[in-house]
Design a protein around this motif. Structure first.
Motif, PDB file in Angstrom:
ATOM      1  N   TRP A 189       0.851  -1.192   0.000  1.00 12.74           N
ATOM      2  CA  TRP A 189       0.000   0.000   0.000  1.00 12.74           C
ATOM      3  C   TRP A 189       0.889   1.246   0.000  1.00 12.74           C
ATOM      4  O   TRP A 189       0.798   2.098   0.876  1.00 12.74           O
ATOM      5  CB  TRP A 189      -0.883  -0.072   1.237  1.00 12.74           C
ATOM      6  CG  TRP A 189      -2.135   0.746   1.288  1.00 12.74           C
ATOM      7  CD1 TRP A 189      -2.468   1.659   2.265  1.00 12.74           C
ATOM      8  CD2 TRP A 189      -3.276   0.713   0.410  1.00 12.74           C
ATOM      9  NE1 TRP A 189      -3.715   2.192   2.030  1.00 12.74           N
ATOM     10  CE2 TRP A 189      -4.245   1.620   0.899  1.00 12.74           C
ATOM     11  CE3 TRP A 189      -3.563  -0.003  -0.756  1.00 12.74           C
ATOM     12  CZ2 TRP A 189      -5.467   1.846   0.281  1.00 12.74           C
ATOM     13  CZ3 TRP A 189      -4.778   0.203  -1.379  1.00 12.74           C
ATOM     14  CH2 TRP A 189      -5.721   1.126  -0.868  1.00 12.74           C
ATOM     15  N   ILE A 190       1.746   1.359  -1.016  1.00  9.35           N
ATOM     16  CA  ILE A 190       2.709   2.457  -1.074  1.00  9.35           C
ATOM     17  C   ILE A 190       2.055   3.750  -1.531  1.00  9.35           C
ATOM     18  O   ILE A 190       2.288   4.823  -0.984  1.00  9.35           O
ATOM     19  CB  ILE A 190       3.876   2.102  -2.023  1.00  9.35           C
ATOM     20  CG1 ILE A 190       4.589   0.831  -1.536  1.00  9.35           C
ATOM     21  CG2 ILE A 190       4.848   3.272  -2.145  1.00  9.35           C
ATOM     22  CD1 ILE A 190       5.243   0.943  -0.193  1.00  9.35           C
ATOM     23  N   LYS A 223     -13.495  10.994  -6.752  1.00  6.52           N
ATOM     24  CA  LYS A 223     -13.827  11.738  -5.530  1.00  6.52           C
ATOM     25  C   LYS A 223     -12.774  11.511  -4.449  1.00  6.52           C
ATOM     26  O   LYS A 223     -12.486  12.410  -3.653  1.00  6.52           O
ATOM     27  CB  LYS A 223     -15.209  11.333  -5.018  1.00  6.52           C
ATOM     28  CG  LYS A 223     -16.361  11.781  -5.925  1.00  6.52           C
ATOM     29  CD  LYS A 223     -17.700  11.308  -5.376  1.00  6.52           C
ATOM     30  CE  LYS A 223     -18.848  11.719  -6.291  1.00  6.52           C
ATOM     31  NZ  LYS A 223     -20.161  11.216  -5.796  1.00  6.52           N
ATOM     32  N   VAL A 224     -12.200  10.297  -4.417  1.00  4.94           N
ATOM     33  CA  VAL A 224     -11.111  10.021  -3.475  1.00  4.94           C
ATOM     34  C   VAL A 224      -9.931  10.943  -3.790  1.00  4.94           C
ATOM     35  O   VAL A 224      -9.336  11.548  -2.891  1.00  4.94           O
ATOM     36  CB  VAL A 224     -10.672   8.543  -3.542  1.00  4.94           C
ATOM     37  CG1 VAL A 224      -9.533   8.290  -2.571  1.00  4.94           C
ATOM     38  CG2 VAL A 224     -11.843   7.611  -3.245  1.00  4.94           C
ATOM     39  N   GLN A 225      -9.608  11.033  -5.077  1.00  6.63           N
ATOM     40  CA  GLN A 225      -8.502  11.894  -5.503  1.00  6.63           C
ATOM     41  C   GLN A 225      -8.761  13.351  -5.108  1.00  6.63           C
ATOM     42  O   GLN A 225      -7.856  14.045  -4.616  1.00  6.63           O
ATOM     43  CB  GLN A 225      -8.332  11.799  -7.022  1.00  6.63           C
ATOM     44  CG  GLN A 225      -7.278  12.737  -7.603  1.00  6.63           C
ATOM     45  CD  GLN A 225      -5.869  12.297  -7.271  1.00  6.63           C
ATOM     46  OE1 GLN A 225      -5.319  11.429  -7.935  1.00  6.63           O
ATOM     47  NE2 GLN A 225      -5.274  12.902  -6.241  1.00  6.63           N
ATOM     48  N   GLU A 226      -9.980  13.812  -5.304  1.00  6.71           N
ATOM     49  CA  GLU A 226     -10.322  15.194  -4.971  1.00  6.71           C
ATOM     50  C   GLU A 226     -10.168  15.466  -3.477  1.00  6.71           C
ATOM     51  O   GLU A 226      -9.679  16.531  -3.069  1.00  6.71           O
ATOM     52  CB  GLU A 226     -11.752  15.493  -5.430  1.00  6.71           C
ATOM     53  CG  GLU A 226     -11.913  15.522  -6.953  1.00  6.71           C
ATOM     54  CD  GLU A 226     -13.366  15.452  -7.393  1.00  6.71           C
ATOM     55  OE1 GLU A 226     -14.265  15.480  -6.498  1.00  6.71           O
ATOM     56  OE2 GLU A 226     -13.614  15.354  -8.608  1.00  6.71           O
ATOM     57  N   GLN A 232      -7.853  16.138   2.785  1.00 11.59           N
ATOM     58  CA  GLN A 232      -8.883  15.565   3.668  1.00 11.59           C
ATOM     59  C   GLN A 232      -8.718  14.040   3.709  1.00 11.59           C
ATOM     60  O   GLN A 232      -9.408  13.296   3.023  1.00 11.59           O
ATOM     61  CB  GLN A 232     -10.269  15.960   3.156  1.00 11.59           C
ATOM     62  CG  GLN A 232     -10.533  17.455   3.181  1.00 11.59           C
ATOM     63  CD  GLN A 232     -11.845  17.837   2.524  1.00 11.59           C
ATOM     64  OE1 GLN A 232     -12.236  17.290   1.491  1.00 11.59           O
ATOM     65  NE2 GLN A 232     -12.564  18.783   3.135  1.00 11.59           N
ATOM     66  N   TYR A 233      -7.803  13.562   4.540  1.00 10.26           N
ATOM     67  CA  TYR A 233      -7.453  12.144   4.550  1.00 10.26           C
ATOM     68  C   TYR A 233      -8.566  11.276   5.131  1.00 10.26           C
ATOM     69  O   TYR A 233      -8.795  10.157   4.664  1.00 10.26           O
ATOM     70  CB  TYR A 233      -6.134  11.938   5.305  1.00 10.26           C
ATOM     71  CG  TYR A 233      -4.967  12.546   4.573  1.00 10.26           C
ATOM     72  CD1 TYR A 233      -4.443  11.927   3.442  1.00 10.26           C
ATOM     73  CD2 TYR A 233      -4.406  13.755   4.991  1.00 10.26           C
ATOM     74  CE1 TYR A 233      -3.375  12.489   2.746  1.00 10.26           C
ATOM     75  CE2 TYR A 233      -3.339  14.325   4.303  1.00 10.26           C
ATOM     76  CZ  TYR A 233      -2.835  13.681   3.186  1.00 10.26           C
ATOM     77  OH  TYR A 233      -1.793  14.246   2.493  1.00 10.26           O
ATOM     78  N   MET A 335      -4.545   6.706   3.737  1.00  8.04           N
ATOM     79  CA  MET A 335      -4.461   7.166   2.351  1.00  8.04           C
ATOM     80  C   MET A 335      -3.212   7.999   2.050  1.00  8.04           C
ATOM     81  O   MET A 335      -3.061   8.515   0.946  1.00  8.04           O
ATOM     82  CB  MET A 335      -5.718   7.962   1.990  1.00  8.04           C
ATOM     83  CG  MET A 335      -6.985   7.136   1.988  1.00  8.04           C
ATOM     84  SD  MET A 335      -6.908   5.696   0.884  1.00  8.04           S
ATOM     85  CE  MET A 335      -6.813   6.495  -0.722  1.00  8.04           C
ATOM     86  N   LYS A 336      -2.304   8.092   3.001  1.00 10.73           N
ATOM     87  CA  LYS A 336      -1.083   8.867   2.776  1.00 10.73           C
ATOM     88  C   LYS A 336      -0.042   8.012   2.044  1.00 10.73           C
ATOM     89  O   LYS A 336       0.252   6.898   2.460  1.00 10.73           O
ATOM     90  CB  LYS A 336      -0.513   9.363   4.107  1.00 10.73           C
ATOM     91  CG  LYS A 336      -1.418  10.364   4.814  1.00 10.73           C
ATOM     92  CD  LYS A 336      -0.837  10.815   6.138  1.00 10.73           C
ATOM     93  CE  LYS A 336      -1.767  11.808   6.835  1.00 10.73           C
ATOM     94  NZ  LYS A 336      -1.251  12.235   8.152  1.00 10.73           N
ATOM     95  N   PRO A 337       0.519   8.512   0.962  1.00  6.37           N
ATOM     96  CA  PRO A 337       1.515   7.748   0.204  1.00  6.37           C
ATOM     97  C   PRO A 337       2.891   7.804   0.858  1.00  6.37           C
ATOM     98  O   PRO A 337       3.176   8.709   1.647  1.00  6.37           O
ATOM     99  CB  PRO A 337       1.535   8.458  -1.149  1.00  6.37           C
ATOM    100  CG  PRO A 337       1.200   9.886  -0.812  1.00  6.37           C
ATOM    101  CD  PRO A 337       0.213   9.814   0.331  1.00  6.37           C
TER     102      PRO A 337
END
Length: 443
Positions: A189-190, A223-226, A232-233, A335-337
């Motif tokens: 999950w990179i 929408k996830v990308q937005e 807004q994690y 969701m943080k890369p």
């Protein structure tokens, strides 16, 4: 500690006649912070001709977060015995010394007595692991000059990248004596958004979505990308969960861990031990991605015979009892890369391997390739220009088991006919890959 042979006789009973390996084991707890304790379990290599001190040491990190390496990775994937306590032919112990760590704090047999002590990000996870590794290598000097590799799966890969970089810095500063051989990121999950954005096209390309379904999935993924663009994690995690719901509705319940199987995650099984379960989207994610790592049979094994074998688990600790708290406390990190961390590892000349199962959905190979192409690594163009090489399980085999390519300190393995848990689906191929990465076998 008793030897593995004697302990297994105690565990199984000699009358059962189960074949036993001459594999020595040790385990213990490390207090990584006040009221926070991490459990580790080491298997010495069981090689036919070499002493264990002549072979690499591999640490395995499970995903979740909250999945137990000492449980799932050990008995379901790469340890010397399966969940029926029968010898595993493709165990990694025949090639390397194998260290399982229940990580982060609260996972598996690891635990905390303070509800505020759970890790909330990979920085804390890495810092805790530095405390454990410093004590481990200090107490086992025979491994200080042994090549040490960190292998991982799923969210474990995200943690492995951070841990690998932290370890590199500790070694450089002289605070941990260890020879870092490399970091292997399995179905990891990179870059979560690159997985989410490629789910729709991937499923459409293999006829698991029609055109209308593709539009619905892609609209939700956008929408996830937005949300991520706005920082807004929490919202991004919620929308990620909604995207998975849309996929399930349009694919008749495809399994996120292997697209050729049916998802039975929600077949009446729930775990509501955490007060955070009230957050619907986190509850669904927990059920879909962590509960499968704590199936009833494995839980019975770990809380029964294995607990008795280990003899050091506190009475107040249940295997997996704090897993939900681990999961929910890490939610803001989901969701943080960590692509930048992989870049730092490559820049530091640390060996980095990415490997992925062909049939995985949650971390699909297309998404992995997407973030790899964004690396700032100076040798990326040379790597991309290479053609991959076919791998077979044996010299006489005609069937392609995997593809790979490597340039200097970066390599990528595409594992065919495997889902998210590569060693579980393709044990022989995973073992061959292990030997190649640890420089024990050529293609």
């Amino acid at each position: 500690m008793l030897s593995g042979q004697l302990l297994l006789l105690v565990l199984l009973g000699a009358a059962q006649g189960v074949p036993l390996r001459e594999s020595k084991e040790s385990w213990g707890y490390v207090a990584v912070r006040d009221k926070a304790y991490m459990f580790w379990w080491l298997y010495q290599a069981d090689h036919s001709t070499k002493n264990y001190t002549e072979l690499p040491l591999v640490m395995w990190l499970q995903g979740g977060p909250g999945g137990s390496g000492c449980g799932y990775g050990n008995f379901e994937e790469i340890g010397p015995y399966d969940t029926s306590l029968k010898p595993r032919n493709s165990t990694w112990v025949q090639a390397v010394n194998l260290l399982f760590v229940d990580n982060p704090v609260g996972t598996g047999f690891s635990y905390t007595t303070d509800s505020g002590a759970f890790a909330k990000d990979v920085s804390t996870v890495a810092a805790d692991m530095m405390v454990l590794l410093k004590q481990f290598f200090g107490s086992k000097p025979e491994f200080q000059e042994t090549p040490f590799y960190i292998f991982s799966e799923s969210y474990g890969g995200k943690m492995a990248a951070a841990i690998g970089l932290a370890l590199y810095k500790e070694i450089k500063e002289g605070s941990i004596k260890c020879k870092l051989g490399g970091v292997a990121l399995g179905d990891s999950w990179i870059s979560p958004i690159d997985s989410v954005l490629t789910w729709g096209p991937y499923l459409y390309s293999i006829s698991l979505l029609d055109e209308k379904g593709l539009q619905e999935v892609q609209g939700s993924a956008n929408k996830v990308q937005e949300a991520l663009n706005r920082g807004q994690y929490d919202m991004a995690t919620d929308l990620w969960s909604q995207t998975e719901d849309i996929i399930e509705q349009n694919t008749d319940g495809v399994n996120f861990y292997n697209i050729l199987t049916k998802d039975s995650t929600f077949a009446g099984k729930t775990d509501q031990r955490s007060p955070e379960f009230g957050k619907a989207f986190l509850g669904k994610l927990y059920q879909r991605h962590l509960l499968p790592l704590q199936n009833d049979a494995l839980s019975a094994l770990m809380n029964g015979p294995i607990r008795k074998k280990l003899r050091i688990i506190p009475d107040s600790v249940t295997w997996g009892g704090q897993a939900s708290a681990v999961f929910f406390n890490m939610a803001c990190d989901f969701m943080k890369p960590v692509v930048d961390i992989v870049d730092e590892l490559l820049e530091a000349n640390v060996n980095v391997t990415v490997y992925n199962g062909q049939l995985d959905l949650i971390v699909d190979t297309v998404g992995q390739e997407t973030w790899v192409k964004t690396l700032k690594w100076k040798k990326l163009e040379q790597f991309k220009a290479l053609k991959w090489t076919a791998l077979r399980e044996g010299q006489e085999s005609l069937e392609t088991a995997a593809f790979y390519k490597a340039y200097e300190n970066f390599s990528f393995y595409w594992i065919l006919k495997a889902g998210h848990m590569v060693p579980s689906d393709q044990g022989v191929t995973a073992l061959k890959m292990l030997r190649m990465i640890t420089k024990q076998e050529s293609p």
